[in-house]
Design an enzyme around this catalytic site. Structure first.
Site, PDB file in Angstrom:
ATOM      1  NE  ARG A   1      -1.882  -2.094   2.747  1.00  0.00           N
ATOM      2  CZ  ARG A   1      -2.118  -3.343   2.379  1.00  0.00           C
ATOM      3  NH1 ARG A   1      -3.183  -3.632   1.717  1.00  0.00           N
ATOM      4  NH2 ARG A   1      -1.283  -4.309   2.686  1.00  0.00           N
ATOM      5  CB  THR A   2       3.531   2.513   2.185  1.00  0.00           C
ATOM      6  OG1 THR A   2       2.820   2.115   3.349  1.00  0.00           O
ATOM      7  CG2 THR A   2       4.167   3.878   2.438  1.00  0.00           C
TER       8      THR A   2
ATOM      9  CE  LYS B   1      26.504  -3.189  -8.363  1.00  0.00           C
ATOM     10  NZ  LYS B   1      26.592  -2.172  -9.427  1.00  0.00           N
TER      11      LYS B   1
ATOM     12  NE  ARG C   1       7.513   0.875   4.479  1.00  0.00           N
ATOM     13  CZ  ARG C   1       6.290   0.338   4.607  1.00  0.00           C
ATOM     14  NH1 ARG C   1       6.098  -0.941   4.339  1.00  0.00           N
ATOM     15  NH2 ARG C   1       5.282   1.076   4.982  1.00  0.00           N
TER      16      ARG C   1
ATOM     17  CG  HIS D   1       4.119   4.083   8.529  1.00  0.00           C
ATOM     18  ND1 HIS D   1       4.081   4.898   7.409  1.00  0.00           N
ATOM     19  CD2 HIS D   1       3.740   2.856   8.105  1.00  0.00           C
ATOM     20  CE1 HIS D   1       3.680   4.186   6.379  1.00  0.00           C
ATOM     21  NE2 HIS D   1       3.479   2.947   6.762  1.00  0.00           N
TER      22      HIS D   1
HETATM   23  C1  NCD Z   1       2.152  -0.905   8.137  1.00  0.00           C
HETATM   24  C2  NCD Z   1       3.651  -0.774   8.195  1.00  0.00           C
HETATM   25  O1  NCD Z   1       4.348  -1.012   7.212  1.00  0.00           O
HETATM   26  O2  NCD Z   1       4.138  -0.394   9.254  1.00  0.00           O
HETATM   27  N1  NCD Z   1       1.669  -1.122   6.853  1.00  0.00           N
HETATM   28  C3  NCD Z   1       1.404  -0.054   6.055  1.00  0.00           C
HETATM   29  O3  NCD Z   1       2.248   0.752   5.772  1.00  0.00           O
HETATM   30  N2  NCD Z   1       0.152   0.105   5.638  1.00  0.00           N
HETATM   31  C4  NCD Z   1       1.601  -1.851   9.112  1.00  0.00           C
HETATM   32  C5  NCD Z   1       2.099  -3.248   9.141  1.00  0.00           C
HETATM   33  O4  NCD Z   1       2.963  -3.648   8.343  1.00  0.00           O
HETATM   34  O5  NCD Z   1       1.634  -3.992   9.993  1.00  0.00           O
END
Ligand code: NCD
Length: 306
Positions: free
Chosen positions: A55-56, A84, A105, A133
């Site tokens: 999703r993100t 590398k 991320r 997040h």
């Molecule tokens: C979350 C995350 O990555 O922290 N997911 C997300 O970004 N929607 C929650 C999760 O992974 O449980």
């Protein structure tokens, strides 16, 4: 409100007015998406994902594409020069000359912060380890605002992995900055909210419990979370705790008719599929609104809002 050129590492980096300016713009975008179809023409978003995501990453890309921009990036560090041995600092110095804005991320808490230090373009933390997040928090704030009309005077339960869940850490500290919110912290003993976050909460604003049912009738929002398997050093402990809470329709019987069930997704077992048909189950709507939250954020950080 000028957010042009700013990084976003934690919602705490922004004032409540700045956060509100993003939520308000996201609301306008929900109602008039076509009006924003050319806002980011000529701009490029880079998504640098060193950790799995559905999703993100895709909602960031969808957000940029919806506004007429372009996207590039990687979703698997093993296909980039990281494999590398390249440092995040060197990677970002180069990517910042290929893109106008970067979403990153990383499994290691603090690495997007390092990237921000070396980047000449805005860097957005798209999740760093068990830490923060912030764009999920923006998504959650947009969703709650749409259904509750604001972010004050709410009773919000967080259920599941409050220890490792970065979405919980970002959202609870942010909602704590609003007026008169009460928090119910539901978790097994081993996965309680860490002291460093509890210390930030207003006095008397939270209770801790191991029971999912105990406070159900009082809740305005029930924020379910996945037990974060990848953060456990001891897989036996994960196996013991993974099914600690399973929300189903019968457990919702005592809940308010307009309570919101949210979940950042992905869900594993913690919400039974029979909740999907209940109007209170809003987690897929929440994922949809994540695109608008990220559209608004990108537009603000690029200084392109109309
Ligand atoms: C979350 C995350 O990555 O922290 N997911 C997300 O970004 N929607 C929650 C999760 O992974 O449980």
């Amino acid at each position: 409100m000028n957010l042009k050129g700013k990084h976003l590492m934690s919602p705490d980096d922004y004032t409540l007015e700045e956060l509100q300016s993003i939520i308000d713009l996201a609301g306008k975008m929900v109602n008039n998406r076509e009006d924003y179809g050319k806002l980011c023409e000529g701009k490029i978003l880079a998504t640098c994902f060193y950790e799995p995501s559905t999703r993100t990453r895709l909602s960031f890309e969808s957000a940029m594409l919806c506004m007429g921009g372009k996207v590039l990036g990687f979703s698997d560090a093993s296909t980039s020069s990281v494999s590398k041995g390249e440092s995040v600092a060197d990677t970002i110095r180069v990517i910042a000359s290929y893109a106008d804005i970067v979403a990153m991320r990383h499994p290691v808490a603090g690495n997007p912060q390092t990237a921000a230090k070396y980047s000449k373009v805005p860097v957005i933390n798209a999740g760093d380890g068990g830490n923060q997040h912030p764009t999920q928090t923006l998504t959650d704030m947009v969703t709650i605002s749409q259904y509750k009309g604001g972010l004050n005077n709410l009773t919000i339960a967080f259920c599941g992995d409050l220890k490792y869940g970065r979405t919980v850490h970002s959202l609870i500290t942010t909602l704590n900055r609003y007026e008169n919110n009460q928090f119910i912290l539901i978790s097994p003993e081993e996965l309680k909210l860490p002291e460093e976050y509890k210390a930030l909460l207003k006095q008397g604003s939270y209770v801790e419990t191991t029971s999912l049912e105990a406070y159900m009738p009082q809740l305005d929002v029930l924020y379910m979370t996945r037990i974060q398997r990848e953060r456990f050093a001891d897989i036996e402990q994960y196996n013991r705790l993974k099914d600690s809470y399973i929300l189903n329709r019968s457990k919702l019987e005592t809940a308010k008719t307009d309570m919101m069930v949210l979940h950042p997704l992905p869900r594993v077992n913690e919400i039974d599929k029979d909740v999907d048909a209940d109007p209170r189950g809003l987690y897929f709507k929440q994922a949809e609104l994540g695109v608008y939250a990220r559209m608004a954020l990108i537009a603000r950080l690029l200084g392109l809002e109309k």
